[in-house]
Scaffold this motif. Structure first.
Motif, PDB file in Angstrom:
ATOM      1  N   ARG A   1      45.923  18.276  27.405  1.00 51.96           N
ATOM      2  CA  ARG A   1      44.413  18.029  27.644  1.00 51.96           C
ATOM      3  C   ARG A   1      43.937  19.392  28.120  1.00 51.96           C
ATOM      4  O   ARG A   1      44.442  19.874  29.252  1.00 51.96           O
ATOM      5  N   PHE A   2      42.551  19.475  27.965  1.00 51.49           N
ATOM      6  CA  PHE A   2      42.005  20.958  28.440  1.00 51.49           C
ATOM      7  C   PHE A   2      41.846  20.788  30.257  1.00 51.49           C
ATOM      8  O   PHE A   2      42.237  21.738  30.800  1.00 51.49           O
ATOM      9  N   ASN A   3      41.581  19.696  30.572  1.00 50.80           N
ATOM     10  CA  ASN A   3      41.519  19.552  32.235  1.00 50.80           C
ATOM     11  C   ASN A   3      42.780  19.880  32.808  1.00 50.80           C
ATOM     12  O   ASN A   3      42.996  20.651  34.014  1.00 50.80           O
ATOM     13  N   GLY A   4      43.859  19.177  32.435  1.00 48.72           N
ATOM     14  CA  GLY A   4      45.229  19.543  32.941  1.00 48.72           C
ATOM     15  C   GLY A   4      45.570  20.985  32.634  1.00 48.72           C
ATOM     16  O   GLY A   4      46.301  21.344  33.418  1.00 48.72           O
ATOM     17  N   ILE A   5      45.461  21.516  31.419  1.00 46.58           N
ATOM     18  CA  ILE A   5      45.718  22.957  31.421  1.00 46.58           C
ATOM     19  C   ILE A   5      44.979  23.971  32.222  1.00 46.58           C
ATOM     20  O   ILE A   5      45.486  24.952  32.895  1.00 46.58           O
ATOM     21  N   VAL A   6      43.520  23.880  32.425  1.00 47.71           N
ATOM     22  CA  VAL A   6      43.058  24.696  33.297  1.00 47.71           C
ATOM     23  C   VAL A   6      43.386  24.378  34.629  1.00 47.71           C
ATOM     24  O   VAL A   6      43.357  25.429  35.533  1.00 47.71           O
ATOM     25  N   PHE A   7      43.423  23.305  35.042  1.00 46.12           N
ATOM     26  CA  PHE A   7      43.943  22.909  36.453  1.00 46.12           C
ATOM     27  C   PHE A   7      45.164  23.518  36.770  1.00 46.12           C
ATOM     28  O   PHE A   7      45.317  24.136  37.826  1.00 46.12           O
ATOM     29  N   PHE A   8      46.193  23.422  35.931  1.00 45.67           N
ATOM     30  CA  PHE A   8      47.647  24.095  36.103  1.00 45.67           C
ATOM     31  C   PHE A   8      47.399  25.324  36.052  1.00 45.67           C
ATOM     32  O   PHE A   8      48.288  26.132  36.868  1.00 45.67           O
ATOM     33  N   SER A   9      46.489  26.124  35.181  1.00 45.71           N
ATOM     34  CA  SER A   9      46.655  27.519  34.919  1.00 45.71           C
ATOM     35  C   SER A   9      45.616  28.159  36.285  1.00 45.71           C
ATOM     36  O   SER A   9      45.644  29.423  36.390  1.00 45.71           O
ATOM     37  N   ILE A  10      44.906  27.302  37.039  1.00 45.38           N
ATOM     38  CA  ILE A  10      44.295  27.977  38.468  1.00 45.38           C
ATOM     39  C   ILE A  10      45.300  27.880  39.628  1.00 45.38           C
ATOM     40  O   ILE A  10      45.712  28.621  40.246  1.00 45.38           O
ATOM     41  N   VAL A  11      45.741  26.635  39.818  1.00 42.80           N
ATOM     42  CA  VAL A  11      46.511  26.285  40.870  1.00 42.80           C
ATOM     43  C   VAL A  11      47.742  26.933  41.066  1.00 42.80           C
ATOM     44  O   VAL A  11      48.125  27.412  41.929  1.00 42.80           O
ATOM     45  N   VAL A  12      48.564  26.875  39.962  1.00 45.47           N
ATOM     46  CA  VAL A  12      49.969  27.170  39.855  1.00 45.47           C
ATOM     47  C   VAL A  12      49.860  28.824  40.065  1.00 45.47           C
ATOM     48  O   VAL A  12      50.857  29.240  41.146  1.00 45.47           O
ATOM     49  N   PRO A  13      49.095  29.773  39.426  1.00 44.69           N
ATOM     50  CA  PRO A  13      48.884  31.008  39.848  1.00 44.69           C
ATOM     51  C   PRO A  13      48.686  31.338  41.137  1.00 44.69           C
ATOM     52  O   PRO A  13      49.315  32.319  41.490  1.00 44.69           O
ATOM     53  N   LEU A  14      47.620  30.308  41.741  1.00 46.05           N
ATOM     54  CA  LEU A  14      47.164  30.852  43.115  1.00 46.05           C
ATOM     55  C   LEU A  14      48.472  30.528  43.895  1.00 46.05           C
ATOM     56  O   LEU A  14      48.697  31.474  44.934  1.00 46.05           O
ATOM     57  N   LEU A  15      49.273  29.529  43.593  1.00 41.75           N
ATOM     58  CA  LEU A  15      50.536  29.274  44.574  1.00 41.75           C
ATOM     59  C   LEU A  15      51.576  30.564  44.334  1.00 41.75           C
ATOM     60  O   LEU A  15      52.511  30.691  45.353  1.00 41.75           O
ATOM     61  N   LEU A  16      51.713  30.859  43.231  1.00 37.93           N
ATOM     62  CA  LEU A  16      52.841  31.961  43.020  1.00 37.93           C
ATOM     63  C   LEU A  16      52.351  33.272  43.413  1.00 37.93           C
ATOM     64  O   LEU A  16      53.361  34.198  43.388  1.00 37.93           O
ATOM     65  N   LYS A  17      51.158  33.625  43.780  1.00 37.02           N
ATOM     66  CA  LYS A  17      50.832  35.040  44.381  1.00 37.02           C
ATOM     67  C   LYS A  17      51.586  35.333  45.608  1.00 37.02           C
ATOM     68  O   LYS A  17      51.864  34.208  46.253  1.00 37.02           O
ATOM     69  N   LYS A  18      51.775  36.387  46.074  1.00 41.54           N
ATOM     70  CA  LYS A  18      52.933  36.665  46.927  1.00 41.54           C
ATOM     71  C   LYS A  18      52.396  36.390  48.222  1.00 41.54           C
ATOM     72  O   LYS A  18      53.469  36.143  49.038  1.00 41.54           O
ATOM     73  N   ARG A  19      51.388  36.117  48.578  1.00 37.41           N
ATOM     74  CA  ARG A  19      50.826  35.328  49.933  1.00 37.41           C
ATOM     75  C   ARG A  19      50.059  34.190  49.447  1.00 37.41           C
ATOM     76  O   ARG A  19      49.299  34.004  48.820  1.00 37.41           O
ATOM     77  N   SER A  20      51.116  33.280  49.988  1.00 35.71           N
ATOM     78  CA  SER A  20      50.812  31.764  49.637  1.00 35.71           C
ATOM     79  C   SER A  20      49.205  31.474  50.059  1.00 35.71           C
ATOM     80  O   SER A  20      48.789  31.585  51.202  1.00 35.71           O
ATOM     81  N   ILE A  21      48.558  30.522  49.178  1.00 39.48           N
ATOM     82  CA  ILE A  21      47.312  30.095  49.726  1.00 39.48           C
ATOM     83  C   ILE A  21      47.327  28.587  50.562  1.00 39.48           C
ATOM     84  O   ILE A  21      46.440  28.375  51.030  1.00 39.48           O
TER      85      ILE A  21
END
Length: 433
Positions: free
Chosen positions: A396-416
């Motif tokens: 679903r679009f909302n699930g995909i876009v939520f995943f594609s925002i939150v997880v990349p931000l968490l994966l960045k080398k300095r944690s949010i």
């Protein structure tokens, strides 16, 4: 006083830098606010944010921060596109590719965008505000329906009989999908858990904060999601054992046990116990609920994976293959409701095979390594990982876009999740035009 409140609301929005940057972040803020309120409400704002995000990439095209982990998302998207080659139901496959475009765009955008922890925290602030608004709207609507039902069915009877009817029938108005009609309760539960995981590391220093936490816990209880209860229990255990003070730890254990007793007495949970005892009676469709249907979906998915272990069934044909397997195995309830795999790892394997499955697992392996530094951060990993174990979130679009925002931000080398500032100042690589 009213001017002060309006000023505080306006201060939550992004007001720095170029108007393109402001539009990007503010569109995301509004989308996160609307996510708990309806499945289609945030979509236009996510689309606007993607458009302005790509404009930011073009403005900052001469340098970016290289984040190898974020490249897994575009690779995943490309595999979804490749899956169209051996898809018969091309229309369904193209729809999924279109919905999944954010998996390609947002991770690339976050290699160029300059954000700090305070800006990212506002995403969770807006999500929290949306959850509170969603709770008020849903609770008010359910109360109106409940009061109407009681008034129509208790005319001329004594007060104690009215009380008995109310205690017997309340769950039909306030639990699960009866309360959250505009959005799947499991998605509401994911948002609630993430907000709790993000904010519970802070000490409660005001009555307003305590009231908000209580409302969020009540909302989770009313959503009646078995997976959410499991995640909440694991989070509570992690937080209790992360407490250094022995007296506070014992107090936390007592509160955890009492809370578990309350949650396990939820009528939906007790009904789930009964169905587990009757699991093999798959022909009794009157007692079938989603929890049991999920187990049957997993069983059918495993059987299909055994038959196509390398490439899967194609981006647009995975669900059709599932429906045929439901019919073959006699899972009529799943077939009638056309359930997907209800597990994103199985869903991915059915769509694009073992390589796509490996990439999705790889994302979570890297996420676990990134968030292993504290029990608090690891609880956020558990929320996301278990959520994908029980839901096909990337269909679903909302699930995909939520995943594609939150997880990349968490994966960045300095944690949010920390209070540290995130700046795109490392590994700057010039792009040759």
């Amino acid at each position: 006083m009213q001017k002060i409140r309006i000023s505080k609301v306006l201060d939550m929005f992004y007001t720095e830098g170029h108007w393109v940057v402001k539009t990007f972040w503010n569109s995301l803020f509004v989308a996160f606010f609307l996510m708990p309120c309806g499945i289609n409400l945030p979509s236009p704002f996510f689309i606007v944010s993607m458009g302005f995000g790509m404009a930011m990439v073009l403005r900052e095209r001469k340098k970016f921060v290289f984040e190898p982990a974020l490249l897994l998302f575009p690779f995943y998207f490309m595999l979804i596109c490749i899956g169209l080659i051996y898809t018969e139901n091309l229309h369904s496959g193209l729809d999924l590719v279109q919905r999944s475009l954010s998996l390609f765009l947002f991770p690339i955008i976050f290699m160029f965008v300059k954000e700090d922890a305070a800006t990212v925290r506002r995403l969770f602030d807006f999500l929290l505000a949306g959850l509170l608004v969603s709770f008020c709207i849903n609770f008010f609507s359910a109360t109106l329906a409940f009061v109407s039902y009681i008034s129509e069915n208790t005319s001329g009877i004594e007060i104690f009989s009215i009380f008995d009817i109310a205690t017997e029938q309340w769950h039909k108005f306030y639990l699960g999908s009866a309360l959250s009609k505009s959005l799947n309760p499991n998605y509401i539960s994911i948002y609630l858990l993430l907000v709790l995981g993000y904010y519970l590391k802070k000490r409660l220093i005001s009555r307003n904060q305590l009231a908000i936490i209580v409302i969020l816990f009540v909302y989770i209880f009313l959503m009646a999601s078995i997976a959410a209860y499991l995640i909440l229990a694991l989070m509570s255990i992690l937080f209790v054992f992360d407490e250094a003070d022995r007296q506070k730890k014992y107090t936390g254990i007592v509160i955890f046990i009492l809370g578990a007793m309350v949650f396990l007495n939820n009528p939906r949970v007790s009904g789930f116990y009964e169905l587990l005892r009757e699991f093999h009676q798959t022909t009794d469709q009157e007692v079938m609920i989603l929890g049991k249907a999920k187990i049957l979906s997993w069983d059918a998915s495993i059987e299909l994976i055994k038959e196509a272990p390398v490439l899967g069934y194609g981006t647009g044909d995975a669900n059709e293959a599932l429906f045929k397997k439901y019919n073959e195995l006699g899972y009529r309830f799943n077939l009638e409701n056309q359930y997907n795999a209800h597990n994103q790892f199985f869903q991915t394997y059915l769509q694009i095979g073992i390589v796509g499955f490996a990439i999705l697992i790889g994302i979570f392996v890297l996420l676990a390594l990134q968030l292993k530094s504290s029990r608090h951060e690891f609880s956020v990993f558990l929320i996301l990982f278990i959520s994908l174990l029980v839901e096909s979130m990337l269909v679903r679009f909302n699930g995909i876009v939520f995943f594609s925002i939150v997880v990349p931000l968490l994966l960045k080398k300095r944690s949010i999740l920390g209070g540290r500032v995130i700046r795109n100042t490392e590994k700057v690589i010039p792009l040759k035009l």
